[in-house]
Design a protein around this motif. Structure first.
Motif, short mmCIF file in Angstrom:
data_model
loop_
_atom_site.label_atom_id
_atom_site.label_comp_id
_atom_site.label_asym_id
_atom_site.label_seq_id
_atom_site.Cartn_x
_atom_site.Cartn_y
_atom_site.Cartn_z
N PHE A 74 40.87 16.90 -4.92
CA PHE A 74 41.02 16.46 -3.54
C PHE A 74 42.50 16.36 -3.15
CE2 PHE A 74 41.40 12.86 -0.48
CZ PHE A 74 40.73 13.44 0.58
N ALA A 75 43.35 15.97 -4.10
CA ALA A 75 44.78 15.80 -3.82
C ALA A 75 45.56 17.11 -3.93
CB ALA A 75 45.38 14.78 -4.79
N PHE A 76 44.89 18.21 -4.28
CA PHE A 76 45.61 19.47 -4.53
C PHE A 76 46.42 19.97 -3.34
CE2 PHE A 76 45.68 24.15 -4.56
CZ PHE A 76 46.45 24.35 -5.69
N PRO A 77 45.90 19.98 -2.08
CA PRO A 77 46.74 20.44 -0.96
C PRO A 77 48.00 19.62 -0.77
CG PRO A 77 44.42 20.38 -0.33
CD PRO A 77 44.53 19.69 -1.65
N GLY A 78 47.91 18.30 -1.01
CA GLY A 78 49.10 17.46 -0.93
C GLY A 78 50.08 17.75 -2.03
N SER A 261 61.61 26.06 7.86
CA SER A 261 60.85 26.10 9.13
C SER A 261 59.43 26.59 8.90
CB SER A 261 61.57 27.01 10.13
OG SER A 261 61.57 28.36 9.68
N TRP A 262 59.22 27.46 7.92
CA TRP A 262 57.86 27.89 7.61
C TRP A 262 57.07 26.78 6.91
CZ3 TRP A 262 59.46 33.28 5.22
CH2 TRP A 262 59.89 34.12 6.26
N ILE A 263 57.73 26.11 5.98
CA ILE A 263 57.06 25.04 5.24
C ILE A 263 56.66 23.90 6.17
CG2 ILE A 263 57.38 23.27 3.45
CD1 ILE A 263 59.19 25.23 1.97
N MET A 264 57.45 23.68 7.22
CA MET A 264 57.18 22.56 8.13
C MET A 264 55.81 22.67 8.78
SD MET A 264 59.66 20.48 7.98
CE MET A 264 59.30 19.47 9.40
N TRP A 265 55.31 23.88 8.96
CA TRP A 265 54.00 24.03 9.59
C TRP A 265 52.86 23.70 8.63
CZ3 TRP A 265 53.69 23.97 14.56
CH2 TRP A 265 54.77 24.44 15.31
N TYR A 266 53.15 23.62 7.36
CA TYR A 266 52.12 23.19 6.39
C TYR A 266 52.16 21.67 6.19
CZ TYR A 266 49.42 22.85 2.08
OH TYR A 266 48.49 22.52 1.14
N VAL A 267 53.23 21.03 6.67
CA VAL A 267 53.40 19.59 6.45
C VAL A 267 52.21 18.77 6.94
CG1 VAL A 267 54.77 17.58 7.18
CG2 VAL A 267 55.91 19.60 6.27
N PRO A 268 51.66 18.99 8.16
CA PRO A 268 50.53 18.16 8.61
C PRO A 268 49.33 18.22 7.66
CG PRO A 268 51.45 19.38 10.46
CD PRO A 268 52.11 19.92 9.23
N PHE A 273 46.28 15.21 3.12
CA PHE A 273 45.67 15.05 1.80
C PHE A 273 46.49 14.14 0.89
CE2 PHE A 273 43.50 18.84 3.31
CZ PHE A 273 42.21 18.61 2.87
N LEU A 274 47.80 14.07 1.10
CA LEU A 274 48.61 13.11 0.33
C LEU A 274 48.18 11.68 0.63
CD1 LEU A 274 52.32 14.40 0.38
CD2 LEU A 274 50.90 13.98 -1.62
N VAL A 275 48.09 11.36 1.91
CA VAL A 275 47.70 10.00 2.30
C VAL A 275 46.26 9.72 1.89
CG1 VAL A 275 47.36 8.47 4.27
CG2 VAL A 275 49.35 9.96 4.20
N GLY A 276 45.36 10.70 2.14
CA GLY A 276 43.96 10.50 1.79
C GLY A 276 43.75 10.29 0.31
N SER A 277 44.42 11.09 -0.54
CA SER A 277 44.25 10.94 -1.99
C SER A 277 44.82 9.62 -2.49
CB SER A 277 44.94 12.11 -2.71
OG SER A 277 46.33 12.11 -2.45
N LYS A 278 45.91 9.14 -1.86
CA LYS A 278 46.48 7.86 -2.29
C LYS A 278 45.53 6.71 -1.98
CE LYS A 278 49.71 7.35 -4.04
NZ LYS A 278 49.98 7.20 -5.49
N ILE A 279 44.83 6.79 -0.84
CA ILE A 279 43.85 5.76 -0.51
C ILE A 279 42.67 5.80 -1.48
CG2 ILE A 279 42.17 5.06 1.26
CD1 ILE A 279 44.20 5.82 3.36
N VAL A 280 42.26 7.00 -1.87
CA VAL A 280 41.15 7.14 -2.82
C VAL A 280 41.53 6.57 -4.18
CG1 VAL A 280 39.70 8.80 -4.06
CG2 VAL A 280 40.17 9.13 -1.63
N GLU A 281 42.78 6.74 -4.59
CA GLU A 281 43.23 6.31 -5.91
C GLU A 281 43.44 4.79 -6.01
OE1 GLU A 281 46.75 8.49 -6.66
OE2 GLU A 281 45.72 10.41 -6.94
N MET A 282 43.50 4.10 -4.89
CA MET A 282 43.76 2.66 -4.91
C MET A 282 42.67 1.93 -5.69
SD MET A 282 45.24 1.74 -1.12
CE MET A 282 43.65 2.02 -0.36
N GLU A 283 43.09 0.98 -6.50
CA GLU A 283 42.12 0.21 -7.29
C GLU A 283 41.62 -0.98 -6.45
OE1 GLU A 283 40.96 1.16 -10.09
OE2 GLU A 283 42.30 2.86 -10.42
#
Length: 542
Positions: A74-78, A261-268, A273-283
């Motif tokens: 799940f965290a792979f895209p992030g 500038s190209w990488i910036m369009w992948y940032v959203p 997935f970075l934020v979502g995976s961190k919430i999933v990992e919370m104990e």
């Protein structure tokens, strides 16, 4: 089309072409205005939306009770976003610093560097003072004496290092023995215990510690920054012989910014997935927040005070411009910093937005921002000081004036070498605790909530870097105005262009096909240079 002065987020930019029909924009309908607003801010809107969607996605997926392997998938895209940003750090830092240092004469480099270092040290010292003051006012560790690592089910964190060795490692990392290895390794010292029996009876065992240096995983960004700056100054000293290599680094830097500038369009997508995976990992978040809530509150409050009041006041006092209009152009890097918790990973987007949205001179931004991402850690200094006082209160230790002064100085000095990566400040807290003689066993408590505090920490860190670049840009503009009033010279005082800039390529007319290096030498040639030696030099280039 007419040329006139305009302002970009509070910074005056000359020579911008403004369409004569822009007066008619007042007659635009609300729908057209809304469309223009979306086009201008679509990346910012997408990035902020990615954070919000990530929070919602994480809360939904959290209820599915995924296995560790499924959470990793799940965290792979992030993870891919972080890898792309880290991939671009080394070429961006090295090339931008080489080209930036080479575009300054030695006197200007010393003056701008001195102003930047003074700004970084003063703001970090103010941040440390705010952290200590809030810790004594809020008292996050008072009444939490029963709280320990075992209660929360955390693993203990120990350090095997002396304070003196930590500062010596900073000096060692400034001058790496291998530049290639410095891109992925840094020098770190650990203590090796040696046992020896006394020669005279009764033979009692003696234990002494021997510092041993070794290479640890992690980019030695401090050494790369130092080498790039010195190398850029050396190229400047070479004069004409160094121009070809300066052009190479300039072109390399421009190509790197295109990649950014190209990488910036992948940032959203990556942030979602970075934020979502961190919430999933919370104990057990409720237990951590209730146990360490006062520490979290003190740290975030310190970041709000420093980032929302102190830094904007410093910017306004030195520039007399609205700091919030300047910061409004940096929402994308702030969101990236919040999601990645890494100053180094935010550097590419920060450079792009500071230059394009706020009109800061490229030579200033590409010189000062890589240095700031390495040595300016205002947010880290705040939470490190609060953590040190918190652990002292946790162990019922009364800190005297000497220890408080030690915390301030150590936090300010050690932030220079703090790694610009997630949880990089935890090791710095260990240095502070060793300096004031406190145990490091409770460091795991800081690590347990570091994923919360580290987000606002990184935002304040990069905000300080950006405002520093804006201040230097303003100082340079003022010096230019003074020079024009007194002497009317056309050349800038603080920043003198290298004789040939890469940007000149776009302005050259397409003539006959020939070597671009020769083509760019010819416009600057004078009739006095048509000597035999010069012709031989041009032939050698061919």
């Amino acid at each position: 089309m007419e040329d006139k002065k305009s302002e970009i987020n509070g910074h005056t930019v000359t020579g911008i072409s403004v369409p004569a029909v822009s007066i008619k924009s007042k007659k635009m309908s609300f729908k057209d205005k809304f469309r223009v607003f979306l086009n201008r801010n679509r990346l910012v809107i997408l990035t902020v939306s990615g954070v919000l969607v990530g929070v919602g996605l994480g809360m939904m997926v959290r209820n599915l009770n995924l296995t560790r392997a499924q959470v990793t998938y799940f965290a792979f895209p992030g993870e891919m976003l972080l890898r792309m940003l880290k991939m671009i750090i080394v070429p961006l830092v090295v090339c931008s610093l080489v080209s930036g240092a080479a575009s300054l004469d030695t006197r200007s480099l010393g003056k701008l560097g001195g102003i930047a270092v003074s700004y970084f040290l003063v703001t970090t010292l103010i941040a440390s003072t705010i952290g200590v003051a809030l810790a004594f006012i809020i008292k996050p560790g008072v009444g939490a004496g029963a709280l320990n690592t075992n209660n929360l089910g955390l693993e203990s964190v120990t350090t095997n290092k002396e304070t003196a060795d930590s500062f010596l490692d900073l000096a060692r990392n400034l001058f790496p023995s291998n530049l290639v290895a410095a891109t992925f390794r840094s020098v770190s010292t650990f203590l090796l215990l040696r046992y020896m029996l006394t020669p005279l009876p009764p033979k009692t065992p003696l234990v002494y510690k021997v510092p041993v240096g070794t290479d640890s995983e992690g980019m030695n960004i401090l050494g790369l920054v130092m080498f790039a700056m010195i190398f850029g100054v050396a190229l400047r000293k070479l004069g004409k012989e160094g121009e070809e290599l300066i052009r190479f680094f300039n072109a390399f830097n421009e190509a790197t910014m295109v990649l950014v500038s190209w990488i910036m369009w992948y940032v959203p997508v990556g942030i979602m997935f970075l934020v979502g995976s961190k919430i999933v990992e919370m104990e057990d978040v409720v237990l951590l927040v209730t146990s360490l809530g006062k520490y979290i509150f003190a740290s975030i409050l310190g970041h709000i005070i420093h980032g929302g009041i102190v830094l904007p006041l410093i910017y306004f006092g030195l520039t007399r411009k609205n700091p919030f209009s300047f910061l409004s152009g940096l929402i994308t890097p702030f969101t990236t910093a919040f999601a990645t918790c890494s100053s180094s990973a935010t550097l590419p987007s920060m450079m792009k937005c500071v230059e394009e949205n706020n009109g800061v001179d490229k030579r200033i931004s590409r010189f000062i921002l890589p240095i700031g991402a390495t040595v300016n850690m205002d947010g880290a200094a705040i939470f490190q000081c609060i953590a040190a006082v918190f652990i002292a209160q946790l162990n019922n230790v009364e800190l005297n004036a000497g220890q408080i002064f030690t915390i301030l100085v150590t936090a300010t000095a050690s932030s220079v070498g703090a790694a610009g990566i997630p949880a990089g400040g935890i090791i710095t807290i260990a240095i502070i605790l060793e300096a004031i003689g406190l145990p490091t066993n409770d460091l795991s408590l800081m690590l347990a909530v570091d994923w919360i505090v580290d987000r606002t920490t990184t935002v304040v860190n990069v905000e300080g870097d950006a405002l520093g670049a804006g201040i230097l840009h303003h100082i340079n503009e003022q010096e230019m105005k003074k020079l024009r009033q007194h002497g009317g010279q056309q050349e800038e005082p603080q920043l003198q262009e290298v004789k040939v800039e890469v940007e000149a390529v776009a302005n050259l007319q397409a003539r006959e096909e020939t070597s671009p290096l020769i083509t760019r030498q010819n416009p600057g040639d004078n009739s006095s240079r048509n000597t035999v030696d010069e012709k031989d030099g041009m032939e050698s280039v061919l």
